[in-house]
Design an enzyme around this catalytic site. Structure first.
Site, PDB file in Angstrom:
ATOM      1  N   LYS A 235       0.834  -1.203   0.000  1.00 17.61           N
ATOM      2  CA  LYS A 235       0.000   0.000   0.000  1.00 17.61           C
ATOM      3  C   LYS A 235       0.869   1.253   0.000  1.00 17.61           C
ATOM      4  CE  LYS A 235      -1.554   1.973   3.619  1.00 17.61           C
ATOM      5  NZ  LYS A 235      -2.217   2.344   4.903  1.00 17.61           N
ATOM      6  N   ASP A 253      -6.276   0.756   1.029  1.00 16.60           N
ATOM      7  CA  ASP A 253      -6.351   1.053   2.460  1.00 16.60           C
ATOM      8  C   ASP A 253      -7.723   0.614   2.986  1.00 16.60           C
ATOM      9  OD1 ASP A 253      -8.094   2.925   1.469  1.00 16.60           O
ATOM     10  OD2 ASP A 253      -7.229   4.627   2.549  1.00 16.60           O
TER      11      ASP A 253
END
Length: 367
Positions: A235, A253
């Protein structure tokens, strides 16, 4: 006289003979009667002997009653053994009712084809692009190193809190070399407002040391190199690649995961699998902007606990419509923004574009 006496004597003699004959006949008849009585007596005794048999046979019905009683418990026992087989069926009924969970989240049509899913997903992205035309990372940064550190610090806290903390950090430690050689206690004191400051201090100092020793103090522009740095996952790596190097990537996320599952783009729960599933629905060139659009929408309208469904510009395309507040006026009160704009941004509150027919409002000061 003499003749009369002789005649009377003859009559007497005849009478005597007849009496004697009757006695003899009576004697002969007596043995016959006694023989008949004797013959009748055994017959009666035989009949008497047969009579107990009849009584015994008459006593057989109690035996039948006994067998009926003995058979009775057997039948009851078989019924008792059959009851447990019925009980699970009754118990399974509530389970079947509880399986759907009675959620208000509607499911998309089961016959939605892959083509229909791709079209719906891309239309949602186009609608969000009109609502959030200025969507971008909400972390303040001037170079890849600052974006990398800020992204690591944003875990378990808000971007606004990070933006309030990083100016002091970068003013004192502007380069990876400076941060790698810093005093950990001083760094912890600066990062304390971000929460988990000890672990985050270890991560940012560790990645700064790795950048200094392995990459000459420069942030690498490859995914395989970024994920080797302490505290950096896919991420974080895609945030840096997409916004500092212009290389497309999907940032999965918590907001992104929540929304793509509500929209039924995928049922996966693992971030890597979500990334692959959603990435297959869009051209690679859309990945970075798609991430911004979804994350912005999740922070402002499609909240985790109570989404503002009645104020959502993509409600007609959302299979989860109705999970949150559907009344327009009540939904507007759920929108998250600061006076004069969203947190850290220059956009007007959502009411501005919703009241204008779903069109995004221009930045403040643009006329």
């Amino acid at each position: 006289m003499g003749e009369q006496d002789s005649g009377g004597g003859e009559k007497a003699a005849k009478a005597a003979k007849e009496a004697a004959g009757k006695k003899a006949a009576a004697k002969k008849a007596a043995p016959a009667k006694s023989a008949a009585a004797k013959k009748a007596a055994p017959a009666k005794s035989a009949a008497a002997k047969k009579a107990p048999a009849k009584k015994a046979s008459a006593k057989k019905p109690p035996a039948k009653k006994a067998t009926a009683k003995s058979a009775g418990p057997v039948k009851k026992a078989t019924v008792a053994r059959a009851k447990p087989t019925v009980a699970p069926k009754k118990a399974s009924v509530p389970v079947k009712k509880a399986a759907p969970a009675k959620t208000v989240t509607p499911k998309p049509p089961s016959d939605e084809s892959r083509t229909a899913l791709v079209r719906r997903a891309r239309r949602i992205n186009r609608e969000l692009a009109e609502v959030y035309p200025y969507a971008h990372p909400e972390l303040d940064f001037d170079n890849p190193f600052q974006l990398l550190v800020a992204t690591v610090l944003s875990a378990q806290t808000t971007d606004l809190r990070v933006n309030q903390t990083t100016p002091a950090l970068f003013a004192k430690y502007p380069t990876p070399e400076d941060l790698a050689a810093a005093n950990p206690e001083e760094v912890e004191e600066i990062l304390r407002p971000c929460g988990f400051f000890r672990a985050k201090t270890k991560s940012v100092m560790g990645l700064s040391k790795a950048l200094t020793e392995d990459f000459g103090g420069e942030v690498p522009g490859r995914l395989e190199d970024l994920v080797k740095l302490p505290g950096v996952g896919r991420k974080t790596a895609f945030v840096v690649l997409g916004n500092a190097f212009g290389r497309p990537g999907i940032t999965v996320d918590t907001h992104f995961q929540r929304l793509v599952r509500r929209w039924r783009w995928t049922d996966e729960t693992d971030p890597d699998k979500i990334e692959a599933a959603v990435g297959a629905l869009f051209p690679k060139s859309d990945w970075t902007d798609l991430s911004h659009h979804v994350i912005w929408h999740g922070r402002r309208i499609c909240h985790a606990r109570k989404p503002a469904c009645g104020a959502c510009p993509i409600a007609p395309l959302c299979p989860a419509y109705g999970e949150g507040e559907t009344d327009a006026e009540k939904a507007k009160k759920l929108l998250k923004y600061e006076k004069g704009g969203f947190p850290g941004q220059r956009l007007k509150p959502p009411q501005a574009y919703l009241d204008a027919g779903g069109k995004a409002a221009p930045p403040l000061g643009a006329g």
